[in-house]
Write an enzyme that holds these catalytic residues in place. Structure first.
Site, PDB file in Angstrom:
ATOM      1  N   PRO A  15      -4.278  -7.922  39.978  1.00  0.00           N
ATOM      2  CA  PRO A  15      -5.131  -7.205  39.020  1.00  0.00           C
ATOM      3  C   PRO A  15      -6.559  -7.724  39.116  1.00  0.00           C
ATOM      4  CG  PRO A  15      -3.150  -8.065  37.955  1.00  0.00           C
ATOM      5  CD  PRO A  15      -3.218  -8.698  39.306  1.00  0.00           C
ATOM      6  N   LYS A  16      -7.518  -6.836  38.907  1.00  0.00           N
ATOM      7  CA  LYS A  16      -8.929  -7.244  38.898  1.00  0.00           C
ATOM      8  C   LYS A  16      -9.343  -7.537  37.462  1.00  0.00           C
ATOM      9  CE  LYS A  16     -13.518  -6.021  40.604  1.00  0.00           C
ATOM     10  NZ  LYS A  16     -14.211  -6.433  39.365  1.00  0.00           N
ATOM     11  N   TRP A  17      -9.553  -8.789  37.171  1.00  0.00           N
ATOM     12  CA  TRP A  17      -9.869  -9.226  35.812  1.00  0.00           C
ATOM     13  C   TRP A  17     -11.326  -8.965  35.492  1.00  0.00           C
ATOM     14  CZ3 TRP A  17      -5.960 -10.667  32.694  1.00  0.00           C
ATOM     15  CH2 TRP A  17      -4.734 -10.913  33.311  1.00  0.00           C
ATOM     16  N   ASP A  29      -9.840  -4.155  35.439  1.00  0.00           N
ATOM     17  CA  ASP A  29     -10.900  -3.443  36.138  1.00  0.00           C
ATOM     18  C   ASP A  29     -10.463  -2.790  37.435  1.00  0.00           C
ATOM     19  OD1 ASP A  29     -13.515  -2.646  36.147  1.00  0.00           O
ATOM     20  OD2 ASP A  29     -14.298  -4.469  37.037  1.00  0.00           O
ATOM     21  N   GLY A  30      -9.152  -2.780  37.743  1.00  0.00           N
ATOM     22  CA  GLY A  30      -8.682  -2.223  38.995  1.00  0.00           C
ATOM     23  C   GLY A  30      -7.809  -3.210  39.729  1.00  0.00           C
TER      24      GLY A  30
END
Length: 353
Positions: free
Chosen positions: A28-30, A177-178
């Site tokens: 996951p994009k934090w 965030d993606g």
């Protein structure tokens, strides 16, 4: 502090791609502050993406590092603030943590405590891990953080692109965030765009209600101020669009002059700001932009632009929007929040392991 990897270290970066690449490791994009933590016994330093230390702003993270991380290590990750009320990440609360007053820092560390999400290992003990492939670094990080407890977390990860695709859809509802995709065989390369990032991209039709002048001089547009109408019929400030070639910036300055007006009847006059409405004036004084002129020239809200954006933070675009096209066919009052796609809410507690 004596470590095999010493601060400052610029973090390894990611390049945007349009789809999930195959054959990589996915996380996951934090959406927080990128931070590299250096620990040598009781000495702890938190480095940032701009290589400036953030140690003094997060005393609770320092204590958590001492209680949970290996005695001597360098770990790359993200500092985030999770809001129980929103069941997701709270960027606004995180931003407030950067404050010059020590008393305020101490108070906010209790009111909006931060967490650290680890996702890469740069050094452990006396050994540098910079030259080791990411697959080896990840395995060592998992082992090193096995005993760790909140607010120290190890990010989720998978090599299954189908699982990654599911995360991409689900986790946005928790404020993530993606996705980030990492090659398993690459060393850690500071300040190089070795990784890939996949972000959500959507479009919205917005009202152009003002502009800021470009730093190069008064003959060029710096950014256009965007608005959307709420259910109350008032125009709320939602963000800016500003990535134009210089020639186009100068053309826009000429094109928009017939729309220049005063604040007397403008929806973002001082009266609206003082009444608590969302106007650009909220940011005219900002510790993030010290010394920067954030005032703006008001325009009659008659022109509509379609922009690309990734996701919302509350009632505004989280990042600067990207220009798509002008929409002369759209009635400005039809540009409302109702057009925006709303991600399904997802509890951040189910992601922080």
């Amino acid at each position: 502090m004596q470590l095999p990897v010493m601060p400052p270290v610029p973090p390894m970066l990611a390049k945007s791609v349009s789809g999930i690449p195959a054959g990589m490791f996915y996380e996951p994009k934090w959406d927080g502050f990128r931070s590299i933590i250096f620990r040598d016994g009781d000495e702890v330093e938190i480095g940032s993406r701009n290589e400036r230390p953030m140690t003094r702003y997060f005393p609770e993270v320092i204590e958590a590092v001492k209680a949970n991380l290996p005695t001597r290590c360098v770990i790359d990750g993200e500092i985030v603030v999770a809001s129980p009320g929103k069941q997701g990440l709270d960027w606004d609360a995180l931003g407030q943590r950067i404050h010059p007053a020590a008393s305020r820092v101490a108070l906010l560390s209790e009111q909006t405590p931060a967490s650290f999400v680890a996702f890469d290992l740069l050094a452990l003990g006396d050994e540098s891990y910079l030259d080791r492939p990411f697959g080896e670094r990840r395995a060592a990080l998992e082992k090193a953080l096995a005993p760790a407890r909140a607010p120290i977390h190890l990010t989720l990860g998978t090599t299954d692109p189908a699982v990654a695709a599911e995360w991409f859809q689900l986790f946005e509802g928790a404020g993530l965030d993606g996705l980030v995709a990492k090659p398993l065989d690459e060393p850690y390369q500071p300040d190089k765009r070795v990784m890939k990032k996949v972000k959500h991209e959507r479009t919205a039709d917005c009202v152009v209600a003002g502009y800021r002048v470009h730093k190069s001089g008064p003959d060029a547009i710096g950014s256009l101020l965007l608005g959307l109408y709420g259910e109350d019929g008032k125009l709320a400030s939602v963000g800016v669009v500003g990535a134009f070639p210089m020639a186009r910036r100068k053309e826009l300055m000429v094109e928009l002059q017939p729309l220049v007006t005063t604040f007397d009847d403008h929806p973002w006059a001082w009266a609206a700001h003082e009444a608590g409405e969302r106007t650009p004036r909220r940011n005219e004084v900002s510790r993030w932009n010290s010394g920067k002129d954030l005032s703006f020239v008001p325009l009659r809200p008659e022109r509509v632009v379609e922009v690309r954006y990734d996701h919302m933070e509350g009632a505004r675009f989280r990042h600067t929007a990207q220009f798509a096209r002008w929409r002369p066919d759209r009635d400005p009052h039809s540009c409302t929040y109702a057009q925006l796609e709303q991600p399904v809410r997802f509890d951040i507690a189910d992601i922080l392991t």
